[in-house]
Scaffold this active site. Structure first.
Site, PDB file in Angstrom:
ATOM      1  N   PRO A  58      40.979  46.448  53.104  1.00 50.69           N
ATOM      2  CA  PRO A  58      41.587  47.412  52.174  1.00 50.69           C
ATOM      3  C   PRO A  58      40.641  47.629  51.006  1.00 50.69           C
ATOM      4  CG  PRO A  58      42.584  45.239  51.925  1.00 50.69           C
ATOM      5  CD  PRO A  58      41.653  45.143  53.087  1.00 50.69           C
ATOM      6  N   VAL A  67      40.032  50.150  47.556  1.00 50.78           N
ATOM      7  CA  VAL A  67      40.612  51.159  46.676  1.00 50.78           C
ATOM      8  C   VAL A  67      39.823  52.459  46.781  1.00 50.78           C
ATOM      9  CG1 VAL A  67      41.117  51.771  44.289  1.00 50.78           C
ATOM     10  CG2 VAL A  67      41.500  49.428  45.085  1.00 50.78           C
ATOM     11  N   CYS A  80      42.413  41.001  44.424  1.00 45.99           N
ATOM     12  CA  CYS A  80      41.681  41.899  43.537  1.00 45.99           C
ATOM     13  C   CYS A  80      41.278  41.167  42.251  1.00 45.99           C
ATOM     14  CB  CYS A  80      42.518  43.124  43.182  1.00 45.99           C
ATOM     15  SG  CYS A  80      41.625  44.319  42.145  1.00 45.99           S
ATOM     16  N   LYS A 109      46.368  38.727  51.727  1.00 47.75           N
ATOM     17  CA  LYS A 109      44.915  38.557  51.563  1.00 47.75           C
ATOM     18  C   LYS A 109      44.674  37.902  50.207  1.00 47.75           C
ATOM     19  CE  LYS A 109      40.561  41.181  51.708  1.00 47.75           C
ATOM     20  NZ  LYS A 109      40.016  40.924  50.373  1.00 47.75           N
ATOM     21  N   HIS A 122      39.406  35.437  51.664  1.00 48.50           N
ATOM     22  CA  HIS A 122      38.135  35.895  51.106  1.00 48.50           C
ATOM     23  C   HIS A 122      37.459  34.664  50.496  1.00 48.50           C
ATOM     24  CE1 HIS A 122      35.902  39.121  48.525  1.00 48.50           C
ATOM     25  NE2 HIS A 122      35.092  38.165  48.967  1.00 48.50           N
TER      26      HIS A 122
END
Length: 542
Positions: A122, A124, A214, A253, A281
Protein backbone atom coordinates in the site's frame (compact mmCIF):
# COMPACT_ATOMS: atom_id res chain seq x y z
CA UNK A 1 -30.95 -23.56 14.61
CA UNK A 2 -34.18 -24.25 16.57
CA UNK A 3 -35.00 -20.55 16.62
CA UNK A 4 -34.25 -20.26 12.93
CA UNK A 5 -36.62 -23.15 12.12
CA UNK A 6 -39.43 -21.57 14.17
CA UNK A 7 -39.00 -18.25 12.38
CA UNK A 8 -39.01 -19.91 8.97
CA UNK A 9 -42.11 -21.92 9.99
CA UNK A 10 -43.85 -18.73 11.04
CA UNK A 11 -42.96 -17.00 7.77
CA UNK A 12 -44.30 -19.97 5.83
CA UNK A 13 -47.58 -19.83 7.76
CA UNK A 14 -48.17 -16.20 6.88
CA UNK A 15 -47.45 -16.84 3.22
CA UNK A 16 -51.09 -18.00 2.85
CA UNK A 17 -52.27 -14.46 3.56
CA UNK A 18 -50.37 -12.65 0.83
CA UNK A 19 -47.54 -13.02 -1.64
CA UNK A 20 -46.30 -9.63 -0.52
CA UNK A 21 -46.17 -10.85 3.05
CA UNK A 22 -43.98 -13.75 2.00
CA UNK A 23 -41.66 -11.53 -0.01
CA UNK A 24 -41.30 -9.00 2.78
CA UNK A 25 -40.72 -11.59 5.45
CA UNK A 26 -38.28 -13.49 3.24
CA UNK A 27 -36.23 -10.36 2.69
CA UNK A 28 -36.11 -9.79 6.41
CA UNK A 29 -35.02 -13.39 6.90
CA UNK A 30 -32.28 -13.00 4.32
CA UNK A 31 -31.03 -9.90 6.08
CA UNK A 32 -30.93 -11.76 9.34
CA UNK A 33 -27.34 -12.89 9.04
CA UNK A 34 -27.01 -13.58 12.75
CA UNK A 35 -28.06 -17.17 12.07
CA UNK A 36 -24.97 -17.71 9.93
CA UNK A 37 -23.34 -19.88 12.58
CA UNK A 38 -21.67 -22.65 10.57
CA UNK A 39 -18.74 -22.62 12.97
CA UNK A 40 -19.10 -24.20 16.41
CA UNK A 41 -19.62 -21.64 19.16
CA UNK A 42 -19.56 -22.44 22.88
CA UNK A 43 -21.89 -20.14 24.76
CA UNK A 44 -21.96 -19.83 28.52
CA UNK A 45 -25.10 -20.49 30.59
CA UNK A 46 -25.92 -16.80 30.94
CA UNK A 47 -25.77 -16.46 27.15
CA UNK A 48 -28.18 -19.38 26.72
CA UNK A 49 -30.59 -17.80 29.19
CA UNK A 50 -30.57 -14.56 27.19
CA UNK A 51 -31.38 -16.42 23.99
CA UNK A 52 -34.32 -18.16 25.67
CA UNK A 53 -35.71 -14.81 26.74
CA UNK A 54 -35.52 -13.60 23.15
CA UNK A 55 -37.25 -16.78 21.97
CA UNK A 56 -40.14 -16.12 24.39
CA UNK A 57 -40.33 -12.57 23.08
CA UNK A 58 -40.62 -13.87 19.51
CA UNK A 59 -43.39 -16.27 20.56
CA UNK A 60 -45.22 -13.32 22.05
CA UNK A 61 -44.96 -11.52 18.71
CA UNK A 62 -46.32 -14.58 16.92
CA UNK A 63 -49.37 -14.80 19.24
CA UNK A 64 -50.07 -11.10 18.94
CA UNK A 65 -49.76 -11.21 15.19
CA UNK A 66 -52.39 -13.92 14.90
CA UNK A 67 -55.20 -11.43 15.57
CA UNK A 68 -53.69 -8.46 13.79
CA UNK A 69 -54.01 -7.11 10.33
CA UNK A 70 -51.64 -8.19 7.56
CA UNK A 71 -49.68 -4.95 7.87
CA UNK A 72 -49.29 -5.40 11.59
CA UNK A 73 -48.22 -9.00 11.03
CA UNK A 74 -45.40 -7.99 8.72
CA UNK A 75 -44.38 -5.20 11.07
CA UNK A 76 -44.33 -7.47 14.09
CA UNK A 77 -42.39 -10.17 12.27
CA UNK A 78 -39.85 -7.61 11.18
CA UNK A 79 -39.55 -6.30 14.72
CA UNK A 80 -39.10 -9.82 16.03
CA UNK A 81 -36.33 -10.57 13.58
CA UNK A 82 -34.59 -7.28 14.30
CA UNK A 83 -34.85 -7.88 18.03
CA UNK A 84 -33.33 -11.35 17.82
CA UNK A 85 -30.69 -10.16 15.35
CA UNK A 86 -29.60 -7.30 17.62
CA UNK A 87 -29.54 -9.53 20.69
CA UNK A 88 -27.64 -12.28 18.92
CA UNK A 89 -25.10 -9.88 17.46
CA UNK A 90 -24.58 -8.29 20.83
CA UNK A 91 -24.12 -11.71 22.38
CA UNK A 92 -21.66 -12.90 19.75
CA UNK A 93 -19.70 -9.67 19.97
CA UNK A 94 -19.47 -9.95 23.75
CA UNK A 95 -18.15 -13.48 23.33
CA UNK A 96 -15.53 -12.26 20.79
CA UNK A 97 -16.96 -14.49 18.07
CA UNK A 98 -17.12 -13.30 14.43
CA UNK A 99 -20.66 -12.68 13.23
CA UNK A 100 -19.86 -14.14 9.80
CA UNK A 101 -18.41 -17.39 8.61
CA UNK A 102 -15.30 -16.56 6.57
CA UNK A 103 -11.99 -18.14 5.60
CA UNK A 104 -9.10 -17.45 7.93
CA UNK A 105 -5.33 -17.74 8.00
CA UNK A 106 -3.89 -20.11 5.44
CA UNK A 107 -7.32 -21.07 4.13
CA UNK A 108 -7.85 -17.42 3.18
CA UNK A 109 -4.30 -17.10 1.83
CA UNK A 110 -4.63 -20.17 -0.39
CA UNK A 111 -8.30 -20.37 -1.40
CA UNK A 112 -9.17 -16.69 -1.75
CA UNK A 113 -5.88 -14.98 -2.55
CA UNK A 114 -4.38 -17.85 -4.53
CA UNK A 115 -1.16 -18.24 -2.48
CA UNK A 116 0.53 -15.06 -3.73
CA UNK A 117 4.28 -14.63 -3.29
CA UNK A 118 4.77 -11.27 -5.02
CA UNK A 119 2.88 -8.41 -3.42
CA UNK A 120 2.68 -4.67 -4.15
CA UNK A 121 2.58 -2.62 -0.95
CA UNK A 122 0.00 0.00 0.00
CA UNK A 123 1.50 3.33 -1.09
CA UNK A 124 -0.13 6.70 -0.53
CA UNK A 125 -1.23 8.17 -3.86
CA UNK A 126 0.78 5.51 -5.73
CA UNK A 127 -0.89 2.08 -5.64
CA UNK A 128 -4.02 3.46 -7.27
CA UNK A 129 -6.13 1.54 -9.82
CA UNK A 130 -4.10 2.48 -12.91
CA UNK A 131 -0.85 1.39 -11.25
CA UNK A 132 -2.47 -1.81 -10.03
CA UNK A 133 -3.49 -2.71 -13.58
CA UNK A 134 0.04 -2.11 -14.86
CA UNK A 135 1.54 -4.06 -11.95
CA UNK A 136 -0.69 -7.09 -12.50
CA UNK A 137 0.42 -7.26 -16.13
CA UNK A 138 4.03 -7.47 -14.93
CA UNK A 139 3.68 -10.23 -12.39
CA UNK A 140 2.17 -8.76 -9.20
CA UNK A 141 -0.09 -11.38 -7.60
CA UNK A 142 -1.68 -9.32 -4.81
CA UNK A 143 -1.95 -5.55 -4.45
CA UNK A 144 -3.01 -3.22 -1.66
CA UNK A 145 -4.78 0.08 -2.22
CA UNK A 146 -3.16 3.32 -1.07
CA UNK A 147 -3.66 4.00 2.62
CA UNK A 148 -7.09 5.57 3.23
CA UNK A 149 -7.84 7.74 6.26
CA UNK A 150 -10.91 6.15 7.92
CA UNK A 151 -11.88 9.38 9.67
CA UNK A 152 -12.07 11.27 6.38
CA UNK A 153 -13.61 8.35 4.47
CA UNK A 154 -16.70 8.26 6.70
CA UNK A 155 -17.12 12.03 6.78
CA UNK A 156 -20.44 12.70 5.04
CA UNK A 157 -19.38 16.27 4.27
CA UNK A 158 -16.26 15.09 2.41
CA UNK A 159 -17.67 12.89 -0.34
CA UNK A 160 -14.92 13.96 -2.73
CA UNK A 161 -12.34 12.24 -0.51
CA UNK A 162 -14.16 8.91 -0.71
CA UNK A 163 -14.59 9.20 -4.47
CA UNK A 164 -10.92 10.06 -4.97
CA UNK A 165 -9.59 7.28 -2.72
CA UNK A 166 -11.90 4.40 -3.60
CA UNK A 167 -14.33 4.99 -6.45
CA UNK A 168 -17.30 2.67 -6.00
CA UNK A 169 -19.45 4.51 -8.54
CA UNK A 170 -17.70 3.55 -11.78
CA UNK A 171 -17.37 -0.08 -10.70
CA UNK A 172 -13.72 -0.57 -11.72
CA UNK A 173 -12.06 -0.54 -8.31
CA UNK A 174 -12.27 -3.99 -6.79
CA UNK A 175 -13.79 -5.44 -9.97
CA UNK A 176 -13.79 -9.21 -9.58
CA UNK A 177 -12.37 -9.78 -13.07
CA UNK A 178 -9.71 -7.05 -13.32
CA UNK A 179 -8.79 -5.79 -9.84
CA UNK A 180 -8.51 -8.85 -7.62
CA UNK A 181 -7.10 -10.07 -5.38
CA UNK A 182 -7.21 -6.72 -3.60
CA UNK A 183 -6.78 -5.59 -0.01
CA UNK A 184 -8.00 -2.14 1.04
CA UNK A 185 -5.86 -0.45 3.68
CA UNK A 186 -7.08 2.07 6.25
CA UNK A 187 -5.35 4.08 8.92
CA UNK A 188 -7.42 4.84 12.01
CA UNK A 189 -7.43 5.38 15.75
CA UNK A 190 -11.20 5.06 16.30
CA UNK A 191 -12.75 1.55 16.09
CA UNK A 192 -16.20 2.84 15.09
CA UNK A 193 -14.86 5.01 12.27
CA UNK A 194 -12.68 2.16 11.08
CA UNK A 195 -15.59 -0.29 11.09
CA UNK A 196 -17.89 2.08 9.22
CA UNK A 197 -15.24 2.64 6.55
CA UNK A 198 -14.49 -1.06 6.24
CA UNK A 199 -18.16 -1.96 5.90
CA UNK A 200 -18.42 0.48 3.00
CA UNK A 201 -15.78 -1.38 0.95
CA UNK A 202 -16.09 -4.99 2.12
CA UNK A 203 -18.04 -6.02 -0.99
CA UNK A 204 -15.31 -4.57 -3.23
CA UNK A 205 -12.20 -6.29 -1.86
CA UNK A 206 -10.88 -9.52 -0.37
CA UNK A 207 -9.72 -8.14 2.99
CA UNK A 208 -9.25 -4.91 4.93
CA UNK A 209 -5.81 -4.02 6.27
CA UNK A 210 -4.92 -1.81 9.22
CA UNK A 211 -1.90 0.45 8.69
CA UNK A 212 0.40 0.27 11.71
CA UNK A 213 3.57 1.19 9.84
CA UNK A 214 3.35 4.72 8.45
CA UNK A 215 6.29 6.65 10.00
CA UNK A 216 5.63 10.10 8.49
CA UNK A 217 5.03 13.28 10.48
CA UNK A 218 1.44 13.48 9.26
CA UNK A 219 0.83 10.09 10.92
CA UNK A 220 2.33 11.41 14.14
CA UNK A 221 0.03 14.45 14.08
CA UNK A 222 -3.00 12.29 13.25
CA UNK A 223 -2.00 9.56 15.72
CA UNK A 224 -2.15 6.61 13.38
CA UNK A 225 0.21 4.24 11.61
CA UNK A 226 3.40 3.41 13.52
CA UNK A 227 2.53 6.04 16.13
CA UNK A 228 -0.07 3.68 17.58
CA UNK A 229 2.44 0.92 18.25
CA UNK A 230 2.74 1.75 21.95
CA UNK A 231 -1.02 1.57 22.54
CA UNK A 232 -1.56 -2.17 22.35
CA UNK A 233 -5.07 -2.06 23.87
CA UNK A 234 -6.29 0.28 21.12
CA UNK A 235 -4.60 -1.75 18.41
CA UNK A 236 -6.28 -4.91 19.69
CA UNK A 237 -9.67 -3.21 19.68
CA UNK A 238 -9.22 -1.81 16.17
CA UNK A 239 -8.36 -5.19 14.67
CA UNK A 240 -10.80 -7.20 16.77
CA UNK A 241 -13.71 -4.91 15.87
CA UNK A 242 -13.14 -5.66 12.20
CA UNK A 243 -12.53 -9.34 12.88
CA UNK A 244 -15.90 -9.69 14.64
CA UNK A 245 -18.04 -7.54 12.38
CA UNK A 246 -16.74 -7.86 8.81
CA UNK A 247 -17.72 -10.58 6.36
CA UNK A 248 -14.13 -10.59 5.04
CA UNK A 249 -10.83 -11.08 6.91
CA UNK A 250 -8.76 -8.33 8.49
CA UNK A 251 -4.97 -8.08 8.06
CA UNK A 252 -2.30 -5.78 9.51
CA UNK A 253 1.00 -4.25 8.41
CA UNK A 254 3.46 -3.08 11.07
CA UNK A 255 7.02 -1.94 11.76
CA UNK A 256 9.46 -3.60 14.13
CA UNK A 257 10.53 -2.63 17.61
CA UNK A 258 14.25 -2.34 18.44
CA UNK A 259 14.34 -5.83 19.96
CA UNK A 260 13.32 -9.16 18.47
CA UNK A 261 11.46 -10.09 21.65
CA UNK A 262 9.13 -7.10 21.62
CA UNK A 263 8.62 -7.37 17.88
CA UNK A 264 7.51 -10.98 18.29
CA UNK A 265 5.13 -10.15 21.16
CA UNK A 266 3.65 -7.37 19.06
CA UNK A 267 3.04 -9.78 16.17
CA UNK A 268 1.38 -12.26 18.52
CA UNK A 269 -0.95 -9.51 19.75
CA UNK A 270 -2.03 -8.78 16.17
CA UNK A 271 -2.74 -12.46 15.62
CA UNK A 272 -4.77 -12.74 18.85
CA UNK A 273 -6.79 -9.69 17.86
CA UNK A 274 -7.87 -11.45 14.67
CA UNK A 275 -5.39 -10.48 11.93
CA UNK A 276 -5.40 -13.29 9.36
CA UNK A 277 -2.22 -12.13 7.59
CA UNK A 278 0.46 -9.93 9.09
CA UNK A 279 3.07 -8.01 7.10
CA UNK A 280 6.29 -7.27 8.94
CA UNK A 281 8.26 -4.29 7.68
CA UNK A 282 11.76 -4.97 8.96
CA UNK A 283 12.53 -1.33 9.79
CA UNK A 284 11.98 0.76 12.90
CA UNK A 285 9.61 3.70 13.08
CA UNK A 286 12.60 6.05 13.01
CA UNK A 287 13.96 4.60 9.75
CA UNK A 288 12.56 6.90 7.08
CA UNK A 289 13.72 9.42 4.49
CA UNK A 290 17.49 9.82 4.51
CA UNK A 291 17.62 7.54 7.55
CA UNK A 292 15.81 4.66 5.86
CA UNK A 293 18.73 2.26 5.99
CA UNK A 294 18.33 -1.49 5.73
CA UNK A 295 15.47 -3.66 6.95
CA UNK A 296 16.25 -6.38 9.50
CA UNK A 297 15.26 -9.72 8.03
CA UNK A 298 16.15 -11.59 11.25
CA UNK A 299 13.20 -9.95 13.01
CA UNK A 300 10.88 -10.96 10.18
CA UNK A 301 12.06 -14.56 10.49
CA UNK A 302 11.44 -14.49 14.24
CA UNK A 303 7.89 -13.27 13.63
CA UNK A 304 7.29 -15.96 11.04
CA UNK A 305 8.39 -18.66 13.46
CA UNK A 306 6.23 -17.28 16.29
CA UNK A 307 2.79 -16.99 14.66
CA UNK A 308 0.48 -19.42 12.88
CA UNK A 309 -0.95 -17.06 10.24
CA UNK A 310 0.76 -16.18 6.93
CA UNK A 311 3.53 -13.59 7.15
CA UNK A 312 4.59 -11.19 4.40
CA UNK A 313 8.13 -9.74 4.46
CA UNK A 314 8.69 -6.09 3.56
CA UNK A 315 12.02 -4.29 3.12
CA UNK A 316 15.26 -4.39 1.08
CA UNK A 317 13.60 -5.49 -2.17
CA UNK A 318 15.22 -3.82 -5.19
CA UNK A 319 16.03 -6.63 -7.62
CA UNK A 320 14.58 -10.08 -8.27
CA UNK A 321 17.60 -11.64 -6.59
CA UNK A 322 16.56 -9.80 -3.39
CA UNK A 323 13.14 -11.48 -3.54
CA UNK A 324 14.65 -14.97 -3.56
CA UNK A 325 17.13 -14.04 -0.83
CA UNK A 326 14.37 -12.57 1.34
CA UNK A 327 12.11 -15.61 1.06
CA UNK A 328 15.02 -17.88 1.96
CA UNK A 329 16.25 -15.71 4.84
CA UNK A 330 12.88 -15.03 6.47
CA UNK A 331 10.80 -18.09 5.59
CA UNK A 332 7.98 -15.66 4.80
CA UNK A 333 5.01 -16.70 2.70
CA UNK A 334 5.36 -13.70 0.39
CA UNK A 335 7.50 -10.67 -0.31
CA UNK A 336 6.01 -7.18 -0.42
CA UNK A 337 7.72 -4.36 -2.31
CA UNK A 338 7.03 -0.64 -2.17
CA UNK A 339 9.64 1.75 -3.63
CA UNK A 340 11.50 -0.99 -5.48
CA UNK A 341 8.36 -1.74 -7.47
CA UNK A 342 7.50 1.93 -7.95
CA UNK A 343 10.73 2.54 -9.86
CA UNK A 344 10.34 -0.67 -11.84
CA UNK A 345 6.79 -1.94 -12.35
CA UNK A 346 8.28 -5.12 -13.87
CA UNK A 347 10.05 -6.11 -10.64
CA UNK A 348 8.12 -9.41 -10.50
CA UNK A 349 8.04 -10.09 -14.25
CA UNK A 350 9.18 -13.57 -15.28
CA UNK A 351 10.46 -14.40 -11.80
CA UNK A 352 9.01 -17.92 -11.78
CA UNK A 353 10.69 -18.89 -15.05
CA UNK A 354 13.61 -21.24 -14.28
CA UNK A 355 16.77 -19.90 -15.97
CA UNK A 356 20.37 -21.03 -15.96
CA UNK A 357 23.09 -18.54 -14.99
CA UNK A 358 23.96 -17.99 -18.64
CA UNK A 359 20.33 -17.51 -19.65
CA UNK A 360 19.70 -15.06 -16.80
CA UNK A 361 22.12 -12.51 -18.25
CA UNK A 362 20.91 -12.69 -21.83
CA UNK A 363 19.59 -9.38 -23.18
CA UNK A 364 16.12 -10.79 -23.80
CA UNK A 365 15.77 -11.90 -20.16
CA UNK A 366 17.23 -8.70 -18.72
CA UNK A 367 14.63 -6.77 -20.73
CA UNK A 368 11.84 -8.81 -19.14
CA UNK A 369 13.01 -7.76 -15.66
CA UNK A 370 14.04 -4.24 -16.71
CA UNK A 371 11.93 -2.96 -19.60
CA UNK A 372 12.68 0.35 -21.29
CA UNK A 373 11.33 2.92 -18.84
CA UNK A 374 9.83 5.24 -21.47
CA UNK A 375 7.72 2.34 -22.75
CA UNK A 376 6.50 1.63 -19.20
CA UNK A 377 5.59 5.28 -18.74
CA UNK A 378 3.62 5.40 -21.99
CA UNK A 379 1.85 2.16 -21.13
CA UNK A 380 0.86 3.56 -17.74
CA UNK A 381 -0.53 6.75 -19.31
CA UNK A 382 -2.58 4.68 -21.76
CA UNK A 383 -4.17 2.83 -18.84
CA UNK A 384 -4.95 6.15 -17.12
CA UNK A 385 -6.57 7.49 -20.26
CA UNK A 386 -8.76 4.42 -20.81
CA UNK A 387 -10.14 4.14 -17.27
CA UNK A 388 -13.49 5.58 -16.26
CA UNK A 389 -12.05 5.98 -12.77
CA UNK A 390 -10.15 9.25 -12.44
CA UNK A 391 -6.46 9.05 -11.53
CA UNK A 392 -5.19 12.00 -9.49
CA UNK A 393 -2.66 14.36 -11.06
CA UNK A 394 -0.27 13.85 -8.16
CA UNK A 395 -0.30 10.09 -8.73
CA UNK A 396 0.41 10.43 -12.45
CA UNK A 397 3.24 12.90 -12.04
CA UNK A 398 4.75 10.94 -9.16
CA UNK A 399 4.82 7.74 -11.20
CA UNK A 400 6.39 9.38 -14.24
CA UNK A 401 9.20 10.95 -12.22
CA UNK A 402 10.01 7.60 -10.61
CA UNK A 403 9.68 5.36 -13.68
CA UNK A 404 11.85 7.58 -15.90
CA UNK A 405 14.30 8.69 -13.22
CA UNK A 406 17.39 7.15 -14.92
CA UNK A 407 16.67 9.21 -18.02
CA UNK A 408 15.47 12.36 -16.29
CA UNK A 409 18.69 12.82 -14.31
CA UNK A 410 20.48 13.04 -17.67
CA UNK A 411 17.84 14.81 -19.76
CA UNK A 412 17.35 17.73 -17.40
CA UNK A 413 15.30 19.75 -19.88
CA UNK A 414 12.70 16.96 -20.00
CA UNK A 415 12.71 16.82 -16.21
CA UNK A 416 11.95 20.52 -16.08
CA UNK A 417 9.30 20.22 -18.77
CA UNK A 418 7.61 17.33 -16.96
CA UNK A 419 7.52 19.35 -13.75
CA UNK A 420 5.86 22.30 -15.49
CA UNK A 421 3.04 20.36 -17.16
CA UNK A 422 -0.30 21.83 -16.10
CA UNK A 423 -3.44 19.74 -16.38
CA UNK A 424 -6.90 20.66 -15.18
CA UNK A 425 -8.18 17.93 -12.81
CA UNK A 426 -11.46 17.71 -14.71
CA UNK A 427 -9.73 17.45 -18.08
CA UNK A 428 -7.29 14.65 -17.33
CA UNK A 429 -8.34 12.50 -20.29
CA UNK A 430 -7.96 15.37 -22.74
CA UNK A 431 -4.88 17.10 -21.30
CA UNK A 432 -2.88 13.93 -20.62
CA UNK A 433 -1.36 14.35 -24.09
CA UNK A 434 1.05 16.82 -22.45
CA UNK A 435 2.53 14.00 -20.40
CA UNK A 436 2.50 11.65 -23.37
CA UNK A 437 4.49 14.18 -25.40
CA UNK A 438 7.27 14.33 -22.76
CA UNK A 439 7.41 10.53 -22.55
CA UNK A 440 7.59 10.13 -26.30
CA UNK A 441 10.51 12.57 -26.46
CA UNK A 442 12.21 10.59 -23.69
CA UNK A 443 11.64 7.40 -25.67
CA UNK A 444 13.28 8.97 -28.73
CA UNK A 445 16.36 10.06 -26.79
CA UNK A 446 16.73 6.74 -25.01
CA UNK A 447 16.54 4.90 -28.35
CA UNK A 448 19.34 7.17 -29.55
CA UNK A 449 21.54 6.22 -26.60
CA UNK A 450 20.68 2.54 -26.88
CA UNK A 451 21.64 2.57 -30.54
CA UNK A 452 24.98 4.17 -29.68
CA UNK A 453 25.74 1.16 -27.44
CA UNK A 454 24.64 -1.34 -30.07
CA UNK A 455 26.80 -4.42 -30.26
CA UNK A 456 27.52 -4.59 -26.54
CA UNK A 457 25.51 -7.03 -24.40
CA UNK A 458 23.53 -5.39 -21.62
CA UNK A 459 25.40 -7.31 -18.93
CA UNK A 460 28.60 -5.52 -19.98
CA UNK A 461 26.90 -2.13 -19.55
CA UNK A 462 25.92 -2.75 -15.92
CA UNK A 463 27.99 -0.73 -13.44
CA UNK A 464 28.19 -0.42 -9.65
CA UNK A 465 27.09 2.67 -7.74
CA UNK A 466 30.15 3.47 -5.60
CA UNK A 467 28.41 4.55 -2.38
CA UNK A 468 25.79 1.82 -2.03
CA UNK A 469 27.40 -0.91 -4.12
CA UNK A 470 24.08 -1.43 -5.93
CA UNK A 471 23.96 -2.45 -9.59
CA UNK A 472 23.18 0.32 -12.07
CA UNK A 473 21.50 -0.74 -15.29
CA UNK A 474 21.90 1.16 -18.59
CA UNK A 475 20.05 4.46 -18.19
CA UNK A 476 17.31 3.62 -20.71
CA UNK A 477 16.06 0.71 -18.60
CA UNK A 478 13.71 0.74 -15.59
CA UNK A 479 15.62 0.13 -12.35
CA UNK A 480 15.44 0.71 -8.60
CA UNK A 481 16.72 3.71 -6.72
CA UNK A 482 18.10 3.45 -3.22
CA UNK A 483 19.01 6.47 -1.12
CA UNK A 484 22.43 6.02 0.50
CA UNK A 485 22.25 6.04 4.28
CA UNK A 486 24.22 8.68 6.23
CA UNK A 487 26.55 5.90 7.40
CA UNK A 488 27.24 4.84 3.82
CA UNK A 489 27.94 8.41 2.79
CA UNK A 490 30.35 8.92 5.69
CA UNK A 491 32.14 5.66 4.98
CA UNK A 492 32.50 6.50 1.30
CA UNK A 493 33.77 10.01 2.08
CA UNK A 494 36.29 8.58 4.55
CA UNK A 495 37.51 6.06 1.99
CA UNK A 496 37.80 8.76 -0.65
CA UNK A 497 39.73 10.98 1.75
CA UNK A 498 42.05 8.11 2.61
CA UNK A 499 42.69 7.56 -1.08
CA UNK A 500 43.40 11.25 -1.61
CA UNK A 501 45.79 11.33 1.35
CA UNK A 502 47.51 8.24 0.01
CA UNK A 503 48.04 9.90 -3.34
CA UNK A 504 49.51 12.98 -1.63
CA UNK A 505 51.92 10.82 0.37
CA UNK A 506 52.94 8.99 -2.77
CA UNK A 507 53.66 12.27 -4.57
CA UNK A 508 55.83 13.49 -1.66
CA UNK A 509 57.70 10.20 -1.62
CA UNK A 510 58.34 10.47 -5.34
CA UNK A 511 59.74 13.99 -4.98
CA UNK A 512 62.11 12.91 -2.22
CA UNK A 513 63.32 10.01 -4.29
CA UNK A 514 64.04 12.31 -7.23
CA UNK A 515 65.89 14.76 -5.03
CA UNK A 516 68.04 11.92 -3.75
CA UNK A 517 69.25 11.32 -7.26
CA UNK A 518 66.74 8.92 -8.73
CA UNK A 519 65.73 9.61 -12.30
CA UNK A 520 62.10 10.18 -13.27
CA UNK A 521 62.20 7.00 -15.32
CA UNK A 522 63.27 5.00 -12.27
CA UNK A 523 60.57 6.59 -10.19
CA UNK A 524 57.83 5.69 -12.65
CA UNK A 525 58.95 2.07 -12.71
CA UNK A 526 58.52 1.65 -8.96
CA UNK A 527 55.67 -0.75 -8.01
CA UNK A 528 52.38 0.93 -6.93
CA UNK A 529 51.48 0.55 -3.26
CA UNK A 530 48.01 -0.15 -1.81
CA UNK A 531 47.65 3.53 -1.03
CA UNK A 532 47.85 4.32 -4.73
CA UNK A 533 44.75 2.29 -5.55
CA UNK A 534 41.16 3.44 -5.95
CA UNK A 535 38.92 2.92 -2.92
CA UNK A 536 36.70 -0.16 -2.98
CA UNK A 537 32.96 0.56 -3.21
CA UNK A 538 31.11 0.50 0.11
CA UNK A 539 28.76 -2.45 -0.26
CA UNK A 540 25.43 -2.75 1.47
CA UNK A 541 25.06 -5.84 3.66
CA UNK A 542 22.83 -8.52 2.19
Amino acid sequence: MYLERRLLSCLSFYSTFSTNCVATAHNESQNYDAFNTSQTVIIECESVRRLRVERRNVCHFWLTAGSSSLTSTISLLSSAIRAVRASFKSLMSAEGVPLHSKPSGYQFYREVLGSPKYVVAPMVDQSELAWRKLSRKYGAQLIYTPMINAKMFVDETNKSYRQANFDMINGEEGDSATDRPLIVQFCANDPDQLLKSALAVEKHCDAVDLNLGCPQEIAKRGRYGSFLQDDWDLIYKLINTLHINLSIPVTAKFRCFPTIEKTVEYAKLLERAGAQIITCHGRLREQRGQNTGLADWTKIRAVKEAVSVPVFANGNILYQSDIIDCLNATGADAVMSAEGQLYNAALFAGIDRPLSIDEYDLDENILIRHPRHADLALEYLEIVRNLKTTTTLSAVKGHLFKIMRPGLIRETDLREKLGKVKIHPKRMKEDIVEYISVCQEMKSRMERDEKAAEGKPLRDLITIEPITGIKVMPHWLAQPYFRPSPEQKKAFAAAAQATENGDSIMQSSTKRTLSDGATSEEATKRPRTESDGVAEPILSPA
